[in-house]
Design an enzyme around this catalytic site. Structure first.
Site, mmCIF file in Angstrom:
data_model
loop_
_atom_site.group_PDB
_atom_site.id
_atom_site.type_symbol
_atom_site.label_atom_id
_atom_site.label_comp_id
_atom_site.label_asym_id
_atom_site.label_seq_id
_atom_site.Cartn_x
_atom_site.Cartn_y
_atom_site.Cartn_z
ATOM 1 N N CYS A 1 45.313 42.062 40.623
ATOM 2 C CA CYS A 1 44.512 43.279 40.737
ATOM 3 C C CYS A 1 44.055 43.657 39.338
ATOM 4 C CB CYS A 1 45.332 44.413 41.369
ATOM 5 S SG CYS A 1 44.439 45.978 41.489
ATOM 6 N N GLU B 1 38.132 42.201 43.775
ATOM 7 C CA GLU B 1 38.600 40.858 43.470
ATOM 8 C C GLU B 1 37.382 39.950 43.369
ATOM 9 O OE1 GLU B 1 40.448 38.826 41.819
ATOM 10 O OE2 GLU B 1 42.167 39.787 42.795
#
Length: 253
Positions: free
Chosen positions: A2, A113
């Site tokens: 992340c 992402e």
């Protein structure tokens, strides 16, 4: 992993979801990046912060995103740790103390992402709870005591194996703590790390949805809601295995 996330919910929604005693001013943030301040939620009932500081209720605080263990002598010589692998968090020196004493929740609306494999340019995705609303990532906190006596609260987000929903984008994802498990995760007085190890697992396969977005999110200076607007992925950006063998012009929509 992340590397960017978002928190756009209202103060009322945050207080209700995390049962916070109070919350300071909060502005929607669409592109939270490493080294920036992030919100973390810690346990109540006189939960202790590093260096003996106490907070009487479940509260939020701002910390720098990028963990600096308390034993670090010179932060300039220590790598930036924004994520901690849950599989090794109980054994690594940087994470053992925070996992035992300072587990936190990281409020988020979702995360970004990038899919890199098979692409000339990485494709960004906005990954959010399928039904909207807030999500709580598992976090850890530590505090560095500077030579001048000041304290720097820092933190990292725990990650785990990605679910099928996003594994084609990246093989890692944040650990999600469900509301019914908030108390157990945050309870560092009676719940040792081994007692909460079962919470460090992938979310249900249908919990998240991944939405392709533009590369505007790549630039930290871009911070508006347009970052989360869906885009169509061009056929030339798709990996060869995803193209229709009968028609080179394939659309995901």
């Amino acid at each position: 992993m992340c590397g960017r996330f978002s928190l756009t919910s209202s103060i009322d929604a945050l207080q209700a979801f995390f049962e916070l005693a109070e919350l300071e001013r909060h502005e929607p943030r669409y592109n939270i990046a490493p080294t920036q301040p992030i919100m973390m939620v810690i346990a109540g009932d006189n939960a202790a912060l590093p260096h003996g500081r106490n907070m009487p209720d479940r509260r939020s605080l701002l910390v720098r995103w990028g963990l600096l263990p308390s034993w670090v002598k010179d932060p300039r010589d220590f790598p930036l740790i924004i994520n901690a692998r849950s599989e090794t968090a109980l054994s690594k020196a940087s994470f053992r103390g925070p996992m035992r004493h300072f587990r936190t929740l990281v409020p988020a609306s979702g995360f970004y992402e990038w899919q890199r494999e098979g692409r000339a340019r990485p494709q960004a995705y906005w990954v959010r709870p399928r039904h909207g609303g807030l999500v709580a990532f598992a976090g850890i906190l530590d505090s560095l005591l500077a030579p001048d006596g000041s304290e720097i609260d820092t933190g990292a987000i725990l990650t785990t194996q990605a679910t099928e929903t996003i594994s084609h984008i990246h093989h890692r994802m944040p650990v999600v703590i469900q509301p019914e498990d908030f108390n157990r995760w945050l309870d560092c007085k009676t719940q040792e790390p081994r007692h909460v190890a079962d919470l460090m697992k992938p979310a249900d396969p249908d919990f998240f949805e991944a939405i392709p977005v533009s590369d505007k999110v790549n630039k930290v200076a871009n911070m508006g809601p347009e970052l989360q607007e869906a885009v169509e992925i061009s056929p030339e950006a798709l990996p060869e295995s995803a193209k229709n063998p009968d028609d080179d012009q394939m659309s995901l929509f």
